[in-house]
Design an enzyme around this catalytic site. Sequence first.
Site, PDB file in Angstrom:
ATOM      1  N   ARG A 187       0.736  -1.237  -0.208  1.00 16.55           N
ATOM      2  CA  ARG A 187      -0.135  -0.180  -0.127  1.00 16.55           C
ATOM      3  C   ARG A 187       0.871   1.223   0.063  1.00 16.55           C
ATOM      4  O   ARG A 187       0.345   2.312   0.056  1.00 16.55           O
ATOM      5  CB  ARG A 187      -0.918  -0.011   1.248  1.00 16.55           C
ATOM      6  CG  ARG A 187      -1.972  -1.124   0.950  1.00 16.55           C
ATOM      7  CD  ARG A 187      -3.130  -1.003   2.273  1.00 16.55           C
ATOM      8  NE  ARG A 187      -4.240  -2.031   1.669  1.00 16.55           N
ATOM      9  CZ  ARG A 187      -4.282  -3.153   1.837  1.00 16.55           C
ATOM     10  NH1 ARG A 187      -3.231  -3.848   2.496  1.00 16.55           N
ATOM     11  NH2 ARG A 187      -5.454  -3.923   1.490  1.00 16.55           N
ATOM     12  N   LYS A 246      15.495  -6.463   2.849  1.00 19.35           N
ATOM     13  CA  LYS A 246      16.126  -5.242   3.668  1.00 19.35           C
ATOM     14  C   LYS A 246      17.608  -5.469   3.972  1.00 19.35           C
ATOM     15  O   LYS A 246      18.303  -4.406   4.062  1.00 19.35           O
ATOM     16  CB  LYS A 246      15.327  -5.095   4.920  1.00 19.35           C
ATOM     17  CG  LYS A 246      13.725  -4.588   4.587  1.00 19.35           C
ATOM     18  CD  LYS A 246      13.060  -4.335   6.016  1.00 19.35           C
ATOM     19  CE  LYS A 246      11.693  -3.702   5.702  1.00 19.35           C
ATOM     20  NZ  LYS A 246      11.119  -3.377   7.089  1.00 19.35           N
ATOM     21  N   ASN A 293       9.798 -16.004  22.368  1.00 19.69           N
ATOM     22  CA  ASN A 293       9.710 -16.357  21.134  1.00 19.69           C
ATOM     23  C   ASN A 293       9.514 -18.083  21.221  1.00 19.69           C
ATOM     24  O   ASN A 293      10.054 -18.561  22.314  1.00 19.69           O
ATOM     25  CB  ASN A 293      10.850 -16.236  20.405  1.00 19.69           C
ATOM     26  CG  ASN A 293      10.822 -16.491  18.820  1.00 19.69           C
ATOM     27  OD1 ASN A 293       9.740 -15.986  18.054  1.00 19.69           O
ATOM     28  ND2 ASN A 293      11.410 -17.518  18.112  1.00 19.69           N
ATOM     29  N   ARG A 294       8.748 -18.520  20.378  1.00 19.72           N
ATOM     30  CA  ARG A 294       8.452 -20.113  20.280  1.00 19.72           C
ATOM     31  C   ARG A 294       9.705 -20.779  20.411  1.00 19.72           C
ATOM     32  O   ARG A 294      10.048 -21.815  21.131  1.00 19.72           O
ATOM     33  CB  ARG A 294       7.564 -20.483  19.441  1.00 19.72           C
ATOM     34  CG  ARG A 294       6.134 -19.776  19.621  1.00 19.72           C
ATOM     35  CD  ARG A 294       5.294 -20.828  18.692  1.00 19.72           C
ATOM     36  NE  ARG A 294       3.744 -20.105  18.806  1.00 19.72           N
ATOM     37  CZ  ARG A 294       3.143 -20.147  19.790  1.00 19.72           C
ATOM     38  NH1 ARG A 294       3.264 -21.180  20.962  1.00 19.72           N
ATOM     39  NH2 ARG A 294       1.677 -19.767  20.080  1.00 19.72           N
ATOM     40  N   THR A 295      10.577 -20.304  19.381  1.00 15.16           N
ATOM     41  CA  THR A 295      11.931 -20.971  19.603  1.00 15.16           C
ATOM     42  C   THR A 295      12.857 -20.134  20.280  1.00 15.16           C
ATOM     43  O   THR A 295      13.491 -19.011  20.080  1.00 15.16           O
ATOM     44  CB  THR A 295      12.695 -20.939  18.293  1.00 15.16           C
ATOM     45  OG1 THR A 295      11.790 -21.647  17.369  1.00 15.16           O
ATOM     46  CG2 THR A 295      13.955 -21.754  18.088  1.00 15.16           C
ATOM     47  N   VAL A 306       1.923  -5.006  15.110  1.00 17.74           N
ATOM     48  CA  VAL A 306       2.661  -4.459  13.904  1.00 17.74           C
ATOM     49  C   VAL A 306       1.708  -5.026  12.660  1.00 17.74           C
ATOM     50  O   VAL A 306       1.712  -4.624  11.608  1.00 17.74           O
ATOM     51  CB  VAL A 306       3.932  -4.814  13.810  1.00 17.74           C
ATOM     52  CG1 VAL A 306       4.976  -4.229  14.920  1.00 17.74           C
ATOM     53  CG2 VAL A 306       4.423  -6.258  13.610  1.00 17.74           C
ATOM     54  N   GLY A 329      -1.226  -1.813  13.635  1.00 22.85           N
ATOM     55  CA  GLY A 329       0.105  -1.594  12.730  1.00 22.85           C
ATOM     56  C   GLY A 329       0.140  -0.909  11.783  1.00 22.85           C
ATOM     57  O   GLY A 329       0.928  -0.247  10.914  1.00 22.85           O
TER      58      GLY A 329
END
Length: 281
Positions: A15, A65, A151-153, A216, A239
């Site tokens: 967008r 990025k 975090n899951r990991t 976000v 977000g």
Amino acid sequence: MKRVAIFGHPVIHSRSPLVHGYWLKQHGIAGDYVRHDVAPDEAEAFFARFAEQGYAGGNVTIPHKEVAFNALAEADPVARALGVANTLWLEDGRLFGANTDAPGFLSNLDVTAPGWDANPRVALVLGAGGASRAVLYGFLQRGFDKVLLANRTLARAEALAAHFGPRVVPIGWDGVSASLKEAQVVANTTSLGMKGQPPLDLDLSVLADDAVVADVVYVPLETPLLKAAKARGLRTVDGLGMLLHQAVPGFARWFGVTPQVDAGLRDLIVADLAAKGQLGA
């Protein structure tokens, strides 16, 4: 006429052209902002020869990025700290870059939840992917004593915490519930709650009444997390504002005018989300 673009793969759903097109029209500027899909196997060469591509600059989105950052002749302090760039421009044929995600995240919070950082003690960040870097950096810049990173990991959270230093404390996903009790602000950077993904299911009853909950994700605009936070009477930050505020520095750099994130711009993007059935989960 200056020509800039959003570079990524894919970019068809971006967008950013709507955002910058709104400002170009508002300020009567003859410029063009387009989408440019750069295939992953072509990205390194593309950014290395950016001065030959016919653009005055542009924005970079996933997955490029880091590749774009590595091609820079000069980078701003935020980009250097995060190792990724999302805003590019040329100076004397040399590629310069910045990261405006962190400032955009903070500006969105400042406007939507004024005073959110008046007494910065503990923040909780959910997720240790790419989006979390800007959020972590932002919280540290605002002086939070401790930023809990869940975090899951766990190993991924530990690696990211090591990059940012001792104020970032990695925790496993099973530690989120306990962490909510001390967090003044909670930021979701995972894809949970995004359109087509399972919801982020948290017990927000333990959050302080003055806590702020941010996401976000902006598709849907009101994620299940934000909906639950509103039902709890908490201040929420979606977000979309981050997307809009992070776009300001680039436009100012390319076109020499600092645009405003006003109601008309937000209404334009919300209308586009509504037209595509992306307002609700």
